[in-house]
Design a protein around this motif. Sequence first.
Motif, short mmCIF file in Angstrom:
data_model
loop_
_atom_site.label_atom_id
_atom_site.label_comp_id
_atom_site.label_asym_id
_atom_site.label_seq_id
_atom_site.Cartn_x
_atom_site.Cartn_y
_atom_site.Cartn_z
N ALA A 19 -6.06 0.49 24.17
CA ALA A 19 -4.84 0.65 24.83
C ALA A 19 -3.77 -0.40 24.42
CB ALA A 19 -5.30 0.06 26.15
N ASP A 20 -4.05 -0.87 23.15
CA ASP A 20 -3.04 -2.07 22.62
C ASP A 20 -3.16 -2.02 21.31
OD1 ASP A 20 -1.34 -3.86 22.16
OD2 ASP A 20 -2.59 -5.83 22.76
N LEU A 21 -2.38 -1.01 20.64
CA LEU A 21 -2.69 -0.58 19.31
C LEU A 21 -1.84 -1.65 18.38
CD1 LEU A 21 -2.28 3.13 18.88
CD2 LEU A 21 -4.49 1.87 19.10
N LYS A 22 -1.01 -2.79 18.95
CA LYS A 22 -0.27 -3.49 18.13
C LYS A 22 -0.94 -4.98 18.43
CE LYS A 22 4.04 -1.09 18.11
NZ LYS A 22 5.70 -1.06 18.55
N LYS A 23 -2.12 -4.95 18.69
CA LYS A 23 -2.75 -6.33 19.19
C LYS A 23 -2.65 -7.52 18.22
CE LYS A 23 -6.39 -8.34 21.76
NZ LYS A 23 -7.64 -7.90 22.55
N TRP A 24 -2.77 -7.26 16.86
CA TRP A 24 -2.57 -8.41 15.90
C TRP A 24 -1.75 -7.79 14.56
CZ3 TRP A 24 -4.21 -9.50 10.98
CH2 TRP A 24 -3.97 -10.84 10.18
N LYS A 25 -0.80 -8.22 14.13
CA LYS A 25 0.08 -7.74 13.12
C LYS A 25 -0.42 -8.55 11.84
CE LYS A 25 4.87 -6.45 12.13
NZ LYS A 25 6.26 -6.66 12.61
N PHE A 26 -0.33 -7.71 10.71
CA PHE A 26 -0.21 -8.62 9.42
C PHE A 26 0.95 -9.33 8.93
CE2 PHE A 26 -4.40 -5.90 9.12
CZ PHE A 26 -5.01 -6.70 8.15
N PRO A 27 1.00 -10.02 8.33
CA PRO A 27 2.09 -10.77 7.73
C PRO A 27 2.31 -9.93 6.54
CG PRO A 27 0.30 -12.16 7.17
CD PRO A 27 -0.40 -10.99 7.98
N ASN A 28 3.16 -10.66 5.56
CA ASN A 28 3.74 -9.85 4.43
C ASN A 28 2.54 -9.97 3.20
OD1 ASN A 28 5.11 -8.57 2.45
ND2 ASN A 28 6.66 -10.17 2.20
N VAL A 29 1.59 -9.43 3.42
CA VAL A 29 0.42 -9.55 2.34
C VAL A 29 0.40 -8.39 1.48
CG1 VAL A 29 -0.60 -11.46 3.25
CG2 VAL A 29 -1.46 -9.31 3.80
N THR A 30 -0.09 -8.36 0.22
CA THR A 30 -0.20 -7.23 -0.63
C THR A 30 -1.70 -7.22 -1.00
OG1 THR A 30 1.90 -7.14 -1.17
CG2 THR A 30 0.36 -6.22 -2.54
N LEU A 31 -2.37 -6.28 -0.92
CA LEU A 31 -3.81 -5.89 -1.77
C LEU A 31 -3.51 -5.38 -3.02
CD1 LEU A 31 -5.97 -4.40 1.01
CD2 LEU A 31 -5.53 -6.99 0.40
N ALA A 32 -3.85 -6.10 -3.96
CA ALA A 32 -4.00 -5.59 -5.46
C ALA A 32 -4.97 -4.46 -5.42
CB ALA A 32 -4.33 -6.87 -6.22
N PRO A 33 -4.76 -3.71 -6.67
CA PRO A 33 -5.97 -2.44 -6.69
C PRO A 33 -7.35 -2.97 -6.65
CG PRO A 33 -3.95 -2.34 -8.08
CD PRO A 33 -3.86 -3.75 -7.50
N GLY A 34 -7.96 -2.34 -5.71
CA GLY A 34 -9.56 -2.75 -5.84
C GLY A 34 -9.88 -4.01 -5.05
N GLU A 35 -8.65 -4.67 -4.50
CA GLU A 35 -9.00 -5.99 -3.81
C GLU A 35 -9.53 -5.93 -2.50
OE1 GLU A 35 -6.54 -9.98 -2.34
OE2 GLU A 35 -5.53 -8.62 -3.50
N PHE A 36 -10.48 -6.85 -2.21
CA PHE A 36 -10.95 -7.09 -0.80
C PHE A 36 -10.32 -8.47 -0.12
CE2 PHE A 36 -14.00 -4.48 -3.26
CZ PHE A 36 -14.46 -3.84 -2.22
N ARG A 37 -10.10 -8.29 1.12
CA ARG A 37 -9.40 -9.39 1.77
C ARG A 37 -10.13 -9.42 3.21
NH1 ARG A 37 -4.14 -11.74 1.82
NH2 ARG A 37 -3.97 -10.96 -0.41
N LEU A 38 -10.49 -10.68 3.27
CA LEU A 38 -11.14 -11.04 4.55
C LEU A 38 -10.13 -11.60 5.60
CD1 LEU A 38 -14.41 -10.75 5.07
CD2 LEU A 38 -14.26 -13.24 5.26
N VAL A 39 -10.25 -10.80 6.91
CA VAL A 39 -9.59 -11.36 8.19
C VAL A 39 -10.63 -11.96 9.16
CG1 VAL A 39 -8.01 -10.82 10.11
CG2 VAL A 39 -7.73 -9.78 7.94
#
Length: 367
Positions: free
Chosen positions: A87-107
């Motif tokens: 019911a709240d698809l905008k709950k948490w918005k990512f900042p200006n971050v970029t994933l490099a090719p193949g990169e993993f990022r933890l939230v």
Amino acid sequence: MDLKCEQFVTFRSVRSPKPMRPILAFCTLASLCSGWATANPVISEFMASNKATAVDEEGNFSDWIELHNPTTAPVSLDGWYLTDSAADLKKWKFPNVTLAPGEFRLVWASGENRRFPNQPLHANFSLSADGEYLALVQPDGTTVAQDLGANYPAQRGDESFGGRFLRTVLVAPGANTRYRVPASASDPGATWTQTAFSDATWASGASGLGHGLTVPGITVRMVCKNGTMAGLSDADSLLALPAGHSSILSETTVTADTVNYLGDGSDGHFELNTSPPLGASDNYTIKLTGWVDIPSAGIYTFGTNSDDGVRLKIDGSTLFNDDSGHAPLDNFGSRNLTAGLHSFEVVMFQGSGGDALEFFAAAGQYT
């Protein structure tokens, strides 16, 4: 001396700022794979009950969600959303971050709401171990790029769910592999990565290979041949075959505190014998591998009493090689060793008739 075997653990760890323990369970959800063929980022794995697996920058065991860029080009997460509410698809918005090719990022799903691009990311919600909605939403705030249905399944503590990666198998399980445990900082030399390098003197065995964990005991592999066993070359060939090969009648791998095996026939030197792992038989090979912990530098003698032939290697170098069939017979070899761990490999073959194997060692030189 303590004889120690080498056992390998294969694990998939979470990409995080600090080291962590292996994930105790890793389950696959088919829906996690949806959208992987596109240029979108994906939720590759998540944990809703992090008890002792991954630690955030403040030392807390927060829930976590792992994002992955499966493409060969950078992917911006700027404006994308994570949510645990349909019911709240905008709950948490990512900042200006970029994933490099193949990169993993933890939230971290900690509820802390930290959106600083150059620091660990923390969503403003946590995950329910009982199962709930989880989705990755495109920057328009309405298009769900990936979700796990109405609710993902419940998770036990330190159990993660993740997607199965598309991959190309370069070395199949059980493939014949050559390997070497370096004896010094200059071993195996600067040229070993070149295509023309010869690895003919390296040890060989079936894949896979991995980081070692020494534990008390000796790794014992016994393989029975569907045919006759004529010598050590037959033993090496049999050990190199992949599991399920038609030439393998049966096989097993166990960890043993001592090796004092007696099948049929005459005994060696020591009492309290045990049967070979697959019992008394003909036409088989036994391979022992592990580490011996040398308490102080000096000369040490290693020996076997076997029926039939046997070969012993210390640190990958042959100490003795008895490629003949016979009743129980002693073989000894001595070597000057430094203090610390040294690898050993014993290969014994059994043709027909009696079968036995004893493996032992002592400080000093003996014959």
